[in-house]
Design a protein around this motif. Structure first.
Motif, short mmCIF file in Angstrom:
data_model
loop_
_atom_site.label_atom_id
_atom_site.label_comp_id
_atom_site.label_asym_id
_atom_site.label_seq_id
_atom_site.Cartn_x
_atom_site.Cartn_y
_atom_site.Cartn_z
N THR A 112 0.84 -1.20 0.00
CA THR A 112 0.00 0.00 0.00
C THR A 112 0.88 1.26 0.00
O THR A 112 2.07 1.21 0.32
N LEU A 113 0.26 2.37 -0.34
CA LEU A 113 0.98 3.64 -0.30
C LEU A 113 1.37 4.03 1.12
O LEU A 113 2.45 4.59 1.34
N ASP A 114 0.51 3.75 2.08
CA ASP A 114 0.84 4.08 3.47
C ASP A 114 2.04 3.26 3.95
O ASP A 114 2.91 3.78 4.65
N ALA A 115 2.09 1.98 3.56
CA ALA A 115 3.23 1.16 3.94
C ALA A 115 4.50 1.63 3.23
O ALA A 115 5.59 1.64 3.82
N LEU A 165 -2.64 8.49 -1.72
CA LEU A 165 -1.62 9.12 -2.56
C LEU A 165 -1.27 10.51 -2.03
O LEU A 165 -0.10 10.90 -2.00
N GLN A 166 -2.27 11.26 -1.59
CA GLN A 166 -1.98 12.57 -1.01
C GLN A 166 -1.13 12.43 0.25
O GLN A 166 -0.18 13.19 0.46
N ALA A 171 4.11 12.96 2.96
CA ALA A 171 5.17 12.34 3.76
C ALA A 171 6.52 12.44 3.04
O ALA A 171 7.56 12.64 3.68
N ALA A 172 6.51 12.29 1.73
CA ALA A 172 7.76 12.40 0.97
C ALA A 172 8.31 13.81 1.04
O ALA A 172 9.52 14.02 1.30
N ASP A 238 -3.43 19.01 -7.68
CA ASP A 238 -4.27 18.59 -6.55
C ASP A 238 -3.61 17.53 -5.68
O ASP A 238 -4.01 17.35 -4.52
N PHE A 239 -2.60 16.84 -6.22
CA PHE A 239 -1.89 15.83 -5.44
C PHE A 239 -0.45 16.26 -5.16
O PHE A 239 0.33 15.47 -4.61
N HIS A 240 -0.11 17.48 -5.54
CA HIS A 240 1.19 18.09 -5.24
C HIS A 240 2.37 17.29 -5.80
O HIS A 240 3.49 17.39 -5.27
N LEU A 241 2.15 16.52 -6.86
CA LEU A 241 3.24 15.78 -7.46
C LEU A 241 4.24 16.73 -8.12
O LEU A 241 3.89 17.85 -8.52
#
Length: 586
Positions: A112-115, A165-166, A171-172, A238-241
């Motif tokens: 998962t993205l959280d992991a 994803l947000q 976190a990154a 919107d996802f700050h990529l």
């Protein structure tokens, strides 16, 4: 925040809004240019679908969320609801960044993205600048590479959906890491693709390996192009990529006066000015043409950077000895020198794999940081019959040579997850399609590898792992116990040292000419990078490498893999092979 939903369906006579579980199926209102809008506003988290001319309810082509899978209803999502904590994030261009490609589903046991966010500190310790996520757009089933996505605005639910994803990007950024997302605009997957029911998203005027091409140049292509450009802007805004990697752009077949990529480049540049941080577009292109990274105002397509497979092929073929398929034209030291110096090996030369002359020269003044290079990536590992990494056949010394030439060269370097410790887990091709489609994928994969000489390469008959088997997916997960084992820990520390050098030595960050000069014979190669020389011994026997004499004295060995012996007068260096030594001029 409630919102009206809308859909483009220019040939429809009626579009109905369907609210599953509420018994609602009501007409939408026709608007301009083939658009239809709902008469009611929907709250965040509302499930909905559209029915075209009395047909079956279908997901929104711009669905932001597909919690029940790609065949289920869409769900509204408020991208503004996330409380961002990255207000101080100034952004990071892809140019010269150390990029780290990962697949969310196999990067961690949880998939998962959280992991994945919980493992970001490992990347910080490695010295990574930008994390590149393989595609997260919703695709059929649970497991897959993501290149068969069909809901391009949604985030795959097993990865955690759009909110995850947000959280990952936030976190990154908190750790100083930029984030790049791999997006696929050249085709959609075969299962769950309902776009053609809404409008002319595809055309028979052009064909790609996946069938009818995306309609980019017809008289009715305006909204299709907007569908893709808006998608890119949404991820970045919107996802700050920080960047998008565009899959196989050579399959974006566009004969219009202004290519889609140029339109996208200009739109992203405008957004970059608006948000006040750099935004990058990285193209995967098979064309070997610097027009891809030439600015639009100079007649180019305006990409920030593009992948350069020729460097990979030159490295891999030389170090492994493989010559099958597209490696046939690679494998000599001279070819590796050409790739490291001139960007493309096929720059107008004959490609035996393609059966024709291919590519064009890269001008000397082209910033070498506009080319992303790697020793491994998802394609070059995963499209092998057994998904095996170079660590299966290469000694640690050869892996160190490969790492040094990628990370200390003039190009933008990219690592593939687990490469930094010599991961032994394979990265296989896996899918989770319905039984009928899965059988076709299984059959196609077996046929694809039937004539590639894999039996000779692997030393016996090869049984291609079943893409549909859960075991194939499970075997592809990284083993996070490996980095602590001595044989892996040493390589990991060497990678960290290489990245540290790249970050602290200005000559290694330079991409402008003269960015690199090279000398080589059949047993060694020297890559001159300003005050630093990267010396590699290419054979098991090692090599004694002549060095230019300098009145200032003998150079200093600042990093090495393998034993080294520097002559007292500094005129030669003996390196145990295969091995690496980085020298600083006195």
């Amino acid at each position: 925040m409630t919102a009206v939903v809308s859909v483009w369906a220019p040939a429809a006579h009626q579009i109905e809004l369907v609210l599953p579980g509420r018994g609602v199926r009501e007409p939408m209102v026709a608007a301009e240019r083939g658009w239809w809008r709902s008469a009611r506003e929907l709250a965040p988290g509302t499930d909905y679908a559209f029915a075209v001319d009395g047909g079956e309810p279908r997901p929104d082509p711009r669905s932001p969320w597909q919690p029940a899978g790609v065949h289920g209803p869409s769900r509204t999502f408020d991208t503004a609801a996330h409380a961002w904590s990255d207000g101080a994030w100034a952004g990071r261009s892809s140019l010269g960044a150390v990029i780290y490609e990962l697949h969310v589903g196999t990067f961690t046991p949880e998939g998962t993205l959280d992991a994945a966010a919980e493992r970001l500190d490992h990347l910080v310790g490695l010295g990574v600048d930008m994390v590149e996520l393989m595609p997260v757009a919703a695709f059929p089933g649970r497991a897959g590479w993501g290149y068969d996505g069909v809901a391009l605005y949604a985030v795959h639910e097993p990865y955690g959906g759009p909110a995850a994803l947000q959280r990952f990007v936030d976190a990154a950024h908190a750790r100083g890491l930029a984030v790049c997302l791999d997006v696929v605009y050249n085709h959609l997957g075969p299962s769950g693709n309902y776009l053609a029911e809404f409008g002319p998203y595809f055309t028979e005027r052009h064909h790609t390996p996946w069938g009818a091409a995306v309609n980019l140049d017809g008289d009715d292509a305006g909204e299709v192009r907007a569908f893709l450009v808006d998608n890119a802007l949404r991820w970045l805004r919107d996802f700050h990529l920080d960047a998008l990697r565009l899959d196989a752009v050579h399959a974006l077949l566009d004969d219009s006066p202004r290519h889609l990529l140029a339109e996208l480049s200009d739109a992203v540049a405008e957004l970059s000015g608006s948000v006040g941080r750099p935004l990058s577009l990285i193209a995967e292109s098979d064309l070997n043409d610097v027009r891809m990274v030439t600015p639009t105002d100079a007649g180019g397509l305006g990409m920030t950077a593009q992948w350069d497979d020729d460097v990979h092929h030159a490295l891999h073929a030389l170090l492994t000895g493989e010559r099958h398929g597209y490696y046939a034209d690679f494998g000599s030291v001279e070819t590796l020198v050409k790739a490291l110096r001139d960007v493309f090996v096929h720059d107008g030369t004959y490609s035996s794999f393609r059966g024709q002359d291919w590519g064009a020269p890269a001008p000397a003044e082209t910033d070498r940081r506009r080319f992303v290079v790697f020793a491994q990536d998802h394609d070059q590992v995963g499209n092998r019959a057994l998904g095996d990494r170079p660590s299966r056949v290469l000694s640690p010394g050869r892996l160190a040579v490969s790492a040094a030439l990628v990370l200390l060269g003039p190009y933008t370097p990219m690592l593939f997850m687990g490469e930094e410790w010599g991961a032994t887990t394979p990265f296989l091709y896996f899918t989770d399609h319905d039984p009928e489609l899965g059988a076709l994928v299984r059959q196609g994969r077996t046929q694809e590898f039937g004539g590639h000489g894999w039996a000779e390469l692997y030393g016996g008959p090869v049984e291609v792992p079943d893409p549909q088997s859960p075991e194939t997916f499970a075997r592809s997960r990284l083993d996070w116990e490996e980095p602590a084992r001595p044989e892996h820990a040493r390589l990991l520390e060497f990678y960290r040292s290489l990245v540290r050098l790249r970050h602290t030595e200005p000559d290694l960050a330079a991409g402008e000419r003269p960015a690199v000069d090279l000398a080589a014979d059949q047993t060694w190669l020297v890559m001159h990078r300003g005050a630093l020389d990267v010396v590699v011994a290419l054979t098991d026997a090692g090599a004694t490498v002549p060095l230019p004499t300098a009145d200032a004295g003998a150079p200093e060995v600042v990093l090495a893999w393998g034993e080294t012996d520097l002559a007292h007068d500094g005129t030669s260096l003996t390196v145990q092979g295969p091995g690496v030594a980085v020298l600083r001029s006195a």
